[in-house]
Design a protein around this motif. Structure first.
Motif, PDB file in Angstrom:
ATOM      1  N   LEU A  69      12.309  -4.375  13.623  1.00  0.00           N
ATOM      2  CA  LEU A  69      10.979  -4.969  13.547  1.00  0.00           C
ATOM      3  C   LEU A  69       9.941  -3.922  13.138  1.00  0.00           C
ATOM      4  O   LEU A  69       8.970  -4.234  12.444  1.00  0.00           O
ATOM      5  N   ARG A  70      10.164  -2.690  13.551  1.00  0.00           N
ATOM      6  CA  ARG A  70       9.273  -1.601  13.162  1.00  0.00           C
ATOM      7  C   ARG A  70       9.370  -1.367  11.651  1.00  0.00           C
ATOM      8  O   ARG A  70       8.366  -1.097  10.989  1.00  0.00           O
ATOM      9  N   GLN A  71      10.571  -1.469  11.107  1.00  0.00           N
ATOM     10  CA  GLN A  71      10.738  -1.343   9.662  1.00  0.00           C
ATOM     11  C   GLN A  71      10.021  -2.477   8.934  1.00  0.00           C
ATOM     12  O   GLN A  71       9.353  -2.258   7.919  1.00  0.00           O
ATOM     13  N   ALA A  72      10.162  -3.683   9.466  1.00  0.00           N
ATOM     14  CA  ALA A  72       9.494  -4.826   8.848  1.00  0.00           C
ATOM     15  C   ALA A  72       7.983  -4.647   8.867  1.00  0.00           C
ATOM     16  O   ALA A  72       7.281  -5.040   7.929  1.00  0.00           O
ATOM     17  N   ARG A  73       7.474  -4.005   9.920  1.00  0.00           N
ATOM     18  CA  ARG A  73       6.031  -3.825  10.049  1.00  0.00           C
ATOM     19  C   ARG A  73       5.477  -2.923   8.957  1.00  0.00           C
ATOM     20  O   ARG A  73       4.439  -3.223   8.351  1.00  0.00           O
ATOM     21  N   VAL A  74       6.157  -1.804   8.672  1.00  0.00           N
ATOM     22  CA  VAL A  74       5.635  -0.901   7.649  1.00  0.00           C
ATOM     23  C   VAL A  74       5.779  -1.521   6.261  1.00  0.00           C
ATOM     24  O   VAL A  74       4.895  -1.358   5.403  1.00  0.00           O
ATOM     25  N   LEU A  75       6.859  -2.277   6.030  1.00  0.00           N
ATOM     26  CA  LEU A  75       7.015  -2.942   4.735  1.00  0.00           C
ATOM     27  C   LEU A  75       5.918  -3.987   4.524  1.00  0.00           C
ATOM     28  O   LEU A  75       5.376  -4.125   3.423  1.00  0.00           O
ATOM     29  N   THR A  76       5.587  -4.703   5.587  1.00  0.00           N
ATOM     30  CA  THR A  76       4.522  -5.704   5.495  1.00  0.00           C
ATOM     31  C   THR A  76       3.176  -5.034   5.227  1.00  0.00           C
ATOM     32  O   THR A  76       2.369  -5.513   4.427  1.00  0.00           O
ATOM     33  N   ALA A  77       2.943  -3.900   5.879  1.00  0.00           N
ATOM     34  CA  ALA A  77       1.680  -3.185   5.682  1.00  0.00           C
ATOM     35  C   ALA A  77       1.542  -2.673   4.262  1.00  0.00           C
ATOM     36  O   ALA A  77       0.431  -2.578   3.731  1.00  0.00           O
ATOM     37  N   LEU A  78       2.661  -2.332   3.622  1.00  0.00           N
ATOM     38  CA  LEU A  78       2.628  -1.775   2.266  1.00  0.00           C
ATOM     39  C   LEU A  78       2.701  -2.839   1.181  1.00  0.00           C
ATOM     40  O   LEU A  78       2.578  -2.517  -0.006  1.00  0.00           O
ATOM     41  N   ALA A  79       2.914  -4.087   1.558  1.00  0.00           N
ATOM     42  CA  ALA A  79       3.015  -5.159   0.570  1.00  0.00           C
ATOM     43  C   ALA A  79       1.752  -5.225  -0.279  1.00  0.00           C
ATOM     44  O   ALA A  79       0.633  -5.204   0.240  1.00  0.00           O
ATOM     45  N   GLY A  80       1.924  -5.259  -1.600  1.00  0.00           N
ATOM     46  CA  GLY A  80       0.787  -5.338  -2.510  1.00  0.00           C
ATOM     47  C   GLY A  80       0.080  -4.029  -2.743  1.00  0.00           C
ATOM     48  O   GLY A  80      -0.940  -3.993  -3.446  1.00  0.00           O
TER      49      GLY A  80
END
Length: 326
Positions: A69-80
């Motif tokens: 979930l921590r990995q998903a969080r940074v990927l979501t933050a970097l989206a776009g």
């Protein structure tokens, strides 16, 4: 524990969520994706779409490399953002947690270490390209929504952390290691403003299409901290001679200085980079020594580890050379 026992339940959960995302589409089977090091890593199709699924192994706590979930969080933050990353398709926080991200096309090849051959000109262009990607990563606002940054890493903390790993390696496997640790400790540089760190930034963790960086992957150990921590590690992979018995010569790769120039893009030089270059070598020696020790103790049988002693010694020796002095 046999993590395969969890796959049927995981497959049902993934199928249900992807079916909601793709009504009427055929959902494929979960297939193990080679090369995944955090939790369980699979590929799955949903109609014409393809995803990568990362999940917490059954019976293991969702911490460290298993904290998907921590990995998903940074990927979501970097989206776009200006940093290319796979898009996060869905997240299931019910334990054991998992998330699905878009399957990014491309190849992640470390020119000086991997057996897969890449044309020398392409390898050179890719290394310069991802140096610029790293600059953009470090320009990311560490307070971006949802990022919730951890306590920043500084030089002293990073040295302490990896010194513990090095000390766990028998002395005969780390010749000169104690002196290197002492010399690093004697001259710890002052810190810089914390930035978003990948933690293992190199070509082997960037999917490329031709000379273009398509997606930065493997965010298991992201953090915030001194940008020179990422840089000192990245520069290690510019020269096959850093890896005796392991590395492959690739003509025309950028030098460490050339990669730093691409990263800086005309900005002033960073202070104390030699210390961080030496730190990166110490970290590599500690990691390899740890893996070799586990092999020799029978905890993880891998005869390939017996090729590591020359590289461990070279990492320590060249780190001491970089620091200068006696």
């Amino acid at each position: 524990m046999n993590t395969a026992t969890r796959v049927p339940d995981l497959a049902v959960r993934v199928r249900d969520r992807l079916a909601q995302r793709h009504p009427g589409a055929s959902i494929g089977e979960l297939r193990t994706l080679p090369g995944g090091h955090s939790g369980l890593t699979y590929s799955v199709t949903a109609g014409d779409s393809r995803y990568v699924v990362k999940a917490v192994p059954e019976g293991q706590r969702p911490v460290g490399r298993n904290d998907v979930l921590r990995q998903a969080r940074v990927l979501t933050a970097l989206a776009g953002s200006d940093v290319p990353v796979p898009g996060v398709a869905c997240v299931d926080r019910t334990q054991p947690a998992w998330f699905a991200m878009d399957f990014a096309e491309g190849e992640a090849v470390e020119p000086v270490l991997d057996d897969q051959e890449v044309p020398a000109a392409t390898a050179r262009a890719r290394m310069l390209e991802i140096a610029r990607v790293l600059r953009r990563l470090h320009a990311t606002d560490v307070h971006s929504p949802g990022l919730d940054p951890p306590e920043p890493l500084d030089a002293a903390g990073e040295l302490m952390r990896w010194s513990r790993t090095m000390h766990a390696v028998p002395e005969e496997l780390r010749p000169g290691g104690e002196e290197l640790l002492q010399r690093l400790a004697d001259d710890v540089p002052s810190g810089m403003a914390p930035v978003l760190l990948h933690g293992d930034f190199r070509l082997g963790n960037v999917l490329c299409v031709g000379e273009r960086a398509a997606a930065v992957v493997d965010w298991e150990i992201w953090s915030v901290g001194d940008p020179r921590i990422d840089l000192g590690w990245f520069l290690l992979f510019a020269d096959h001679r850093n890896f005796p018995r392991l590395g492959h010569p690739v003509p025309g790769l950028p030098t460490e200085a050339g990669l730093l120039d691409a990263y800086l893009d005309g900005r002033p030089a960073l202070p104390a980079m030699d210390w961080f270059r030496a730190l990166g070598r110490m970290k590599m020696a500690a990691i390899m020594g740890h893996n070799l020790r586990r092999h020799r103790e029978g905890k993880h049988h891998d005869p390939h580890q017996e090729r590591l002693p020359p590289t461990i010694a070279a990492m320590i020796r060249t780190a001491r050379d970089i620091l200068g002095g006696p």
